[in-house]
Design an enzyme around this catalytic site. Sequence first.
Site, short mmCIF file in Angstrom:
data_model
loop_
_atom_site.label_atom_id
_atom_site.label_comp_id
_atom_site.label_asym_id
_atom_site.label_seq_id
_atom_site.Cartn_x
_atom_site.Cartn_y
_atom_site.Cartn_z
N GLY A 45 9.24 6.43 6.64
CA GLY A 45 8.13 7.27 6.16
C GLY A 45 6.98 7.48 7.12
O GLY A 45 6.32 8.52 7.06
N GLU A 100 1.72 2.26 8.37
CA GLU A 100 2.46 2.45 7.11
C GLU A 100 2.10 3.79 6.49
O GLU A 100 1.00 4.30 6.67
CB GLU A 100 2.14 1.26 6.18
CG GLU A 100 2.76 1.30 4.81
CD GLU A 100 4.29 1.32 4.78
OE1 GLU A 100 4.88 2.20 5.44
OE2 GLU A 100 4.89 0.49 4.08
N ASP A 101 3.04 4.34 5.74
CA ASP A 101 2.79 5.64 5.11
C ASP A 101 2.06 5.49 3.77
O ASP A 101 1.03 6.11 3.55
CB ASP A 101 4.12 6.41 4.92
CG ASP A 101 5.19 5.59 4.21
OD1 ASP A 101 4.94 4.42 3.86
OD2 ASP A 101 6.29 6.13 3.99
N ASP A 104 1.86 1.23 -2.09
CA ASP A 104 2.04 1.56 -3.51
C ASP A 104 1.82 0.27 -4.31
O ASP A 104 0.68 -0.08 -4.59
CB ASP A 104 3.44 2.16 -3.68
CG ASP A 104 3.70 2.70 -5.07
OD1 ASP A 104 2.81 3.34 -5.64
OD2 ASP A 104 4.80 2.48 -5.59
N LYS A 132 -2.44 3.65 -3.03
CA LYS A 132 -2.56 3.92 -4.48
C LYS A 132 -3.04 2.64 -5.16
O LYS A 132 -2.22 1.87 -5.68
CB LYS A 132 -1.21 4.33 -5.06
CG LYS A 132 -0.56 5.55 -4.42
CD LYS A 132 0.73 5.87 -5.18
CE LYS A 132 1.73 6.60 -4.37
NZ LYS A 132 3.07 6.57 -4.97
N PHE A 153 3.62 10.42 -7.31
CA PHE A 153 4.65 10.31 -6.28
C PHE A 153 4.49 11.47 -5.30
O PHE A 153 4.47 12.63 -5.68
CB PHE A 153 6.05 10.31 -6.88
CG PHE A 153 7.07 9.80 -5.90
CD1 PHE A 153 7.30 8.44 -5.75
CD2 PHE A 153 7.76 10.69 -5.09
CE1 PHE A 153 8.21 7.97 -4.82
CE2 PHE A 153 8.69 10.23 -4.15
CZ PHE A 153 8.90 8.86 -4.03
N ARG A 166 10.90 15.31 3.89
CA ARG A 166 10.14 14.67 4.97
C ARG A 166 9.53 15.69 5.92
O ARG A 166 8.54 15.44 6.58
CB ARG A 166 11.04 13.74 5.79
CG ARG A 166 11.55 12.52 5.03
CD ARG A 166 12.15 11.51 6.01
NE ARG A 166 12.95 10.50 5.35
CZ ARG A 166 12.48 9.38 4.80
NH1 ARG A 166 11.19 9.12 4.82
NH2 ARG A 166 13.28 8.51 4.22
P1 IMP Z 1 5.43 -0.66 -2.23
O1 IMP Z 1 6.20 -1.87 -1.82
O2 IMP Z 1 5.52 -0.42 -3.70
O3 IMP Z 1 3.98 -0.70 -1.77
O4 IMP Z 1 6.15 0.60 -1.63
C1 IMP Z 1 5.97 0.96 -0.36
C2 IMP Z 1 7.01 1.92 0.15
O5 IMP Z 1 7.61 2.75 -0.85
C3 IMP Z 1 6.28 2.87 1.08
O6 IMP Z 1 6.33 2.36 2.37
C4 IMP Z 1 7.03 4.16 0.91
O7 IMP Z 1 8.03 4.25 1.90
C5 IMP Z 1 7.63 4.11 -0.46
N1 IMP Z 1 6.77 4.87 -1.39
C6 IMP Z 1 5.86 4.41 -2.26
N2 IMP Z 1 5.24 5.40 -2.92
C7 IMP Z 1 5.78 6.53 -2.43
C8 IMP Z 1 5.55 7.92 -2.71
O8 IMP Z 1 4.70 8.33 -3.51
N3 IMP Z 1 6.30 8.78 -1.98
C9 IMP Z 1 7.25 8.41 -1.08
N4 IMP Z 1 7.48 7.13 -0.79
C10 IMP Z 1 6.77 6.20 -1.46
MG MG Z 2 7.08 3.15 3.99
#
Ligand code: IMP
Ligand code: MG
Length: 180
Positions: A45, A100-101, A104, A132, A153, A166
């Site tokens: 991402g 990081e992108d 979440d 977020k 999302f 992407r």
């Molecule tokens: P986390 O472990 O829940 O913080 O998720 C992190 C990863 O999930 C990020 O690095 C993204 O690659 C993916 N992710 C989380 N939210 C989104 C979204 O809204 N769109 C696309 N990818 C997401």
């Molecule tokens: Mg990511």
Amino acid sequence: MPDKNYQLKVLISREEIKNTVARLAKEIKEDYHDTQPLLISVLKGSFMFMADLIRQLDLPVEIDFIKLSSYGAGMKSSGEVKVVQELKTPIKGRDVLVIEDVVDTGLTISFLLNYLRKKKPASLKLCALTDKPSRHKAPVSIDYLGFTLPDKFIVGYGLDLNEKFRNLPDICVLENDESS
Ligand code: IMP
Ligand code: MG
């Protein structure tokens, strides 16, 4: 989410992204001015963000990539994190900045920061394009943050849903047709 029943709406335009990347690069340059940082992009991402960011960084940066998997197909985290592609660069004693992108739940990035910390970098910081906060399940401290987002999302600018979208130049939200 069925393929046909969604609409893409621009949440963050390419112009806003450009300005924010410039602002982040300025902050990073000020903090790393006499160092040779290693930027680690979390695949897939953050590849586009990383590519734009380093072109604004007038520093002797090096880059590497790491790939983690925590998400199954779709929009929900499985909660389990694994390293599926390792770094090529030793990070002991290096000034490491993780790119990081999306933060979440924060589970992926917390795992990664703990994992990297064990390799004894000289410093370890996090730059995230988006966060977020209402979704956090683990405490995360972000040193350089682009955008704070609601619980939606997002796709585009490197971010995917099931590997699609992407290539969109803006960050978009997927909405059901019925809700629009
Ligand atoms: P986390 O472990 O829940 O913080 O998720 C992190 C990863 O999930 C990020 O690095 C993204 O690659 C993916 N992710 C989380 N939210 C989104 C979204 O809204 N769109 C696309 N990818 C997401
Ligand atoms: Mg990511």
